[in-house]
Structures are given as C-alpha cells and as structure tokens.
Motif scaffolding. Structure first.
Motif, PDB file in Angstrom:
ATOM      1  N   SER A 102       1.181   4.097  -3.002  1.00  0.00           N
ATOM      2  CA  SER A 102       0.955   5.514  -2.718  1.00  0.00           C
ATOM      3  C   SER A 102       2.166   6.361  -3.088  1.00  0.00           C
ATOM      4  O   SER A 102       2.027   7.460  -3.650  1.00  0.00           O
ATOM      5  N   THR A 129      -5.976   5.608   1.919  1.00  0.00           N
ATOM      6  CA  THR A 129      -4.815   4.710   1.996  1.00  0.00           C
ATOM      7  C   THR A 129      -3.493   5.449   2.213  1.00  0.00           C
ATOM      8  O   THR A 129      -2.466   4.803   2.428  1.00  0.00           O
ATOM      9  N   GLN A 170      -6.711   7.219  -4.177  1.00  0.00           N
ATOM     10  CA  GLN A 170      -6.069   6.787  -2.937  1.00  0.00           C
ATOM     11  C   GLN A 170      -6.467   7.684  -1.770  1.00  0.00           C
ATOM     12  O   GLN A 170      -6.686   7.215  -0.655  1.00  0.00           O
ATOM     13  N   MET A 217       0.830  -1.203   0.000  1.00  0.00           N
ATOM     14  CA  MET A 217       0.000   0.000   0.000  1.00  0.00           C
ATOM     15  C   MET A 217       0.867   1.257   0.000  1.00  0.00           C
ATOM     16  O   MET A 217       0.605   2.224  -0.724  1.00  0.00           O
TER      17      MET A 217
END
Length: 247
Positions: free
Chosen positions: A46, A188, A183, A42
C-alpha cells in the motif's frame, strides 16, 4: 513502531525517494527490501503504491516541459489493460518460477546493455506501443514490476533522458493509480498505513528533491547506464527472493 524501527523506515523512504528522483523509477525495489522486514507485506504494498503516486507525480511536474502525451498514452492504455490480466493469470501460474525467469531475463538484458555501446534507436508505432504497454501491465500484475518494460522500450528509441522520463513516468503514474484504486476497493489500506504514509512523506520528498537535482547534472549515457544498473538490481532481487521458495 519504536524509535529505531522508525529510523530504519524513514531512511528507506529517503533512499527510495532519492533513487526515484534520480532515475524516475525503482523506488519500490529499494524500499521493499527494507520495509518487508519491519512492516507487513500488505502495508508495504500500500505504501509503495501511495508513494508511487507522489514520486511519479513529482517527476511529471518537474519534466512538464518535455511531456508529450502522444508518446505516453499508448503505453499507458496498454498498461491499464495488462495489469488486471496479469493479476488474473497469477492464480494459474507458479509465481516463483515466473519471478525467477523474469529475473534472469532482466539480468541478461542489463549485463548485455552495460557491456556494449548504446543501442541503435528503434522507431516504434502506436499499435506496437499498446502491445508493449499490455506486456508492461502483465508483468506488473504478475510480479509487481509495473514499469520495467515501458522503461526498457524508452531506452530502445534513443531519446534524451528528459524525454524518456517524460514518457515512462506518466505510464508508471497510471499504473499506480490502478493499483491504488484496487487496494481501496479491496479495503487493504488501513488507518495505521495512512499514518505511516504521512510520517514518511517528508523523507520521501527530501530524497526526491535531492535525486532530481543530481539527475539534472548527468548526461544521457550516465542515465542509460543507471537505468540498466537498476534493472540489473531488479533482476537480482527477483532471483534472490525466489530461490528460498524453490528449495
């Protein structure tokens, strides 16, 4: 993050920035191969989106004299349409077989392009460009490779290297905007990820700067072969990451 892990993280950012500065894309391919071993998937996703805004924005600024939005907007519009469709379709497909198929196609295309002379230029209209952009976004939503098809289509036209990058880099920038907004909406992006981003920015910028300097010294044929080599690397990476899940 201890000292050694940070050094590895920073070196990956430096190399990723250099590759992006030199070629205009493939930063995510370079850094993900390292970061996925030291930070979470994750966080990696990002950071790639966040740094993608930086690298593509830098490229657009440096190539602003060659920028022609009339050529870029159909690809960008199609990409925006295609990304959410690709993400939606992903839940109905086996991603392993999809990535394997795309990897094989990229390898075949790249090897063929490297083994033969320059492709004869192709004239592509606005409607076809929108369709290409949708395919570009679909592939991005399905595999994370949001700029591959638009980059390939720029090669087909026989444009000089500056013009190619002045078209496909805005398309990539738009793709990263869509991904980053998604996102943020999904929540996230964490504080720890934001701190990592800030720590890596100096290394990414130094890599960008040095890569762009080298880009200015190469000819169109060297750039063509570099793009094909990176597409070949993308294909190999997709296949290598997929094979373990097929066993």
């Amino acid at each position: 993050m201890d000292g050694l892990v940070f050094v590895v993280f920073a070196l990956a950012a430096l190399v990723g920035g250099f590759v992006s500065g030199f070629s205009g894309f493939a930063m995510g391919l370079v850094v993900s191969g390292v970061w996925l071993h030291i930070i979470s998937p994750m966080q990696t996703a990002s950071l790639i989106a966040g740094y993608g805004l930086l690298t593509q924005g830098y490229g657009i600024f440096k190539l602003r004299k060659s920028l022609d939005l009339r050529r870029a907007w159909p690809l960008a519009l199609g990409t925006v349409i295609g990304i959410p469709i690709g993400v939606g379709i992903l839940s109905y497909l086996n991603p392993a077989y999809l990535r394997l198929g795309v990897g094989v196609l990229l390898m075949v295309y790249s090897i063929y392009g490297l083994a033969r002379p320059v492709f004869a230029p192709i004239k592509i209209g606005t409607r076809a460009d929108i369709a290409i952009g949708i395919s570009n976004g679909l592939l991005g939503g399905l595999t994370g490779l949001g700029g591959v098809i638009s980059t390939i289509s720029c090669q087909w036209r026989g444009w000089p290297k500056d013009v190619q990058r002045a078209v496909f880099q805005p398309v990539l920038f738009v793709a990263f905007v869509v991904i980053s907004l998604s996102q943020i909406a999904a929540g996230t992006i964490t504080k720890d990820t934001a701190k990592l981003y800030a720590l890596g920015v100096p290394f990414m910028v130094v890599g960008l700067w040095s890569g762009f300097r080298l880009f200015g010294k190469i000819d169109d044929e060297t750039f063509r072969k570099t793009v094909l080599a990176l597409l070949l690397f993308a294909g190999v990476s997709l296949i290598a990451s997929t094979l373990p899940s097929l066993r």
